[in-house]
Design an enzyme around this catalytic site. Structure first.
Site, PDB file in Angstrom:
ATOM      1  N   ARG A 287     -51.366  -0.579 -82.804  1.00  0.00           N
ATOM      2  CA  ARG A 287     -50.255  -1.450 -83.205  1.00  0.00           C
ATOM      3  C   ARG A 287     -50.068  -1.558 -84.716  1.00  0.00           C
ATOM      4  NH1 ARG A 287     -50.548  -6.616 -79.505  1.00  0.00           N
ATOM      5  NH2 ARG A 287     -49.835  -5.206 -77.889  1.00  0.00           N
ATOM      6  N   ARG A 384     -56.369  -5.802 -83.447  1.00  0.00           N
ATOM      7  CA  ARG A 384     -56.711  -5.929 -82.022  1.00  0.00           C
ATOM      8  C   ARG A 384     -56.098  -4.803 -81.189  1.00  0.00           C
ATOM      9  NH1 ARG A 384     -53.938  -8.400 -77.728  1.00  0.00           N
ATOM     10  NH2 ARG A 384     -52.340  -9.110 -79.178  1.00  0.00           N
TER      11      ARG A 384
END
Ligand code: SIN
Length: 537
Positions: A287, A384
């Site tokens: 991401r 994350r």
């Protein structure tokens, strides 16, 4: 003003997301008197907005060649060198059992005829291993099931009470939680254990995927109680929230990464692929890589529109049924994903850092525990991995409840006496100003000059106030969180994970370490010396 009322329990859980409710249910099973408190309604937290799913490799149903070890490897790769190996291994390995417990508690995941669970893929995952519910409404189903189990299990839930401060004994152990009701009347919930499960802080920025409750309250409370925080400079921006026009504010609808997992691609206004040649996984890169690439593309490409790109999902046949939440959000702004590329932009999504905690929820303060997004266990590192957060909440929620029960049993914490508490005073900045400078200078693409601007704007606009309303508690928390972030981001002279510096564009091996933050007695977050801090974290 001293507290005007008092209630007692063995464990106070602050927050009603996946981590808090999982902890409360487990604590109840273990025979603890538990009370859950939330500043809003039970289902108003961040969990219900989670779309993609839960990342988990189940023994009897996974892609050929996939394994827990590969899930661990993908998590470490996404975390850009700052994950803690032991925490990652512990949480990922516990995943299958945690998902099984959740299903026993009533959560229904999407399944194929025959019963095997459907699995999707998101950025950074090397296999289809994200299980989901309601198509793209996983968080809503998890929240529904856990809230129902909480009501069925008669776990008391105190709504519309904001957690203000940990109440402590003269020896420094936690003895309860000071709260304010919606009329600003203070009360003390007395307990030897307080578990923070208050979620994240996306409201630190103007545009976020997070709801209005995500104001970093738990982080600020823990720092005031003497706990340490770490990795606070790593704020994950989700690459694709729905772009609804220039200057969008507050919670923006998410367009789950699973849409890319199932074939959609990012394009610019000319139709050129944004992720082509940027990363071997292209649109399914981790991401941080995708969000940074979109940001660069928006700024630089002559054919680009300067504040959004597009997600081309026109090749997907079943958007309305497979991704009903995304489809409805698009429809509400007149977009039909079957024919129109979806306008999207990055927005603040997840705090990778937080209160330094073990995977069992322990912080450095006796009696104070933390789980979920407010906690920094070492699972996420600098970025994350998608759909690891619901997983972390499920695993660590259970473990934290078991830890509290064990700590009570061995007398590490003990039933608290009534203690006096009064409303604290803390530095508070104007929220709108804070959001503007954080979005402008401390989002994706930071430099020394911009970070210094945020620091001085916050310094000159901050006033000490008594925290006598929910709004003031939230504004003080946002102020503390922003100042902590700025202190850590200024110091980290490299780019790593979600921390992208335009003046230090490379990753530096010397910076392969986390920074600790503590609060001075006047409420100023400062970097803590790791040697002096040893034993506190
Ligand atoms: C998404 O569905 O793209 C978000 C899931 C997550 O934040 O892990």
């Amino acid at each position: 003003m001293a507290a005007r009322w008092e209630a007692r329990a063995d464990l106070i859980v602050a927050g009603t997301g996946v981590a808090g409710l999982t902890a409360a249910l487990r604590a109840r099973e273990l025979g603890l008197r538990v009370l859950v408190v939330t500043k809003a309604a039970g289902d108003d937290g961040n969990t219900r907005w989670a779309q993609g799913g839960v990342a988990v490799v189940m023994e009897d149903q996974h892609d050929p060649g996939d394994s827990v070890a590969r899930h661990i490897e993908d998590t470490l790769t996404a975390g850009a060198g700052l994950c803690e190996d032991a925490a990652v291994a512990a949480i990922i390995t516990d995943g299958p059992a945690a998902v099984a417990r959740l299903r026993e508690r009533g959560a229904v995941f999407d399944a194929k005829p025959g019963g095997l669970l459907e699995r999707t893929r998101e950025g950074g995952h090397s296999a289809f291993r994200v299980v989901h519910a309601g198509g793209d409404a996983t968080g809503a189903e998890v929240e529904r099931a856990l809230l129902k189990a909480t009501v069925d299990g008669r776990v008391p839930l105190l709504e519309n009470h904001v957690a203000v401060d940990a109440v402590k004994t003269p020896l420094g152990a936690v003895a309860g939680l000071l709260v304010l009701d919606s009329n600003g009347v203070p009360g003390v919930l007395t307990a030897p254990a307080v578990l923070l499960a208050t979620g994240g802080l996306g409201q630190m920025y103007q545009a976020t995927s997070n709801p209005s409750v995500a104001t970093g309250d738990g982080l600020a409370l823990a720092l005031r109680a003497g706990a340490l925080a770490a990795d606070v400079e790593f704020i994950q921006f989700h690459p694709t929230v729905l772009y609804t026009g220039r200057g969008a504010r507050g919670r923006c609808p998410l367009v789950t990464e699973a849409v890319r997992g199932e074939g959609a691609v990012l394009i610019d206004a000319t139709g050129a692929r944004v992720m082509k040649g940027v990363h071997p996984l292209e649109d399914l890169a981790p991401r941080d890589v995708v969000a940074a690439a979109i940001t660069r593309h928006m700024a630089a490409e002559p054919g680009g529109v300067d504040d959004h790109v597009f997600l081309d999902a026109t090749a997907l046949h079943d958007m309305a049924t497979r991704f009903p939440t995304v489809f409805a959000a698009c429809a509400s702004v007149g977009i039909d994903p079957a024919v129109d590329p979806i306008p999207v932009a990055p927005a603040a999504h997840f705090a990778c850092g937080g209160v330094v905690s073990t995977v069992d929820g322990r912080t450095g303060v006796t009696g104070l525990y933390a789980v979920g997004e407010v906690a920094r266990t070492g699972l996420h590192g600098a970025n994350r991995l998608a759909s690891n957060s619901l997983l972390e909440g499920l695993v660590c929620g259970t473990r934290a409840a078991e830890t509290v029960a064990a700590d009570l049993a061995i007398g590490l914490i003990s039933p608290a006496r009534s203690v006096e508490a009064s409303l604290p005073t803390a530095p508070v900045a104007d929220r709108d100003l804070l959001q503007r400078v954080m979005s402008r200078y401390a989002a994706i693409g930071r430099d020394a000059e911009g970070l210094a601007v945020v620091g001085s704007v916050l310094d000159v606009s901050t006033v000490d106030k008594q925290l006598e309303s929910r709004e003031l508690v939230e504004d003080a928390a946002l102020t503390t969180a922003a100042r902590a972030l700025i202190a850590a981001a200024q110091q980290r002279t490299e780019s790593r994970g979600c921390h992208v510096r335009t003046d230090f564009t490379e990753r530096s091996e010397a910076w392969r370490r986390s920074q600790l933050v503590r609060l001075t007695p006047t409420g100023q977050p400062v970097l803590a010396d790791p040697v002096l801090a040893e034993g506190v974290a």
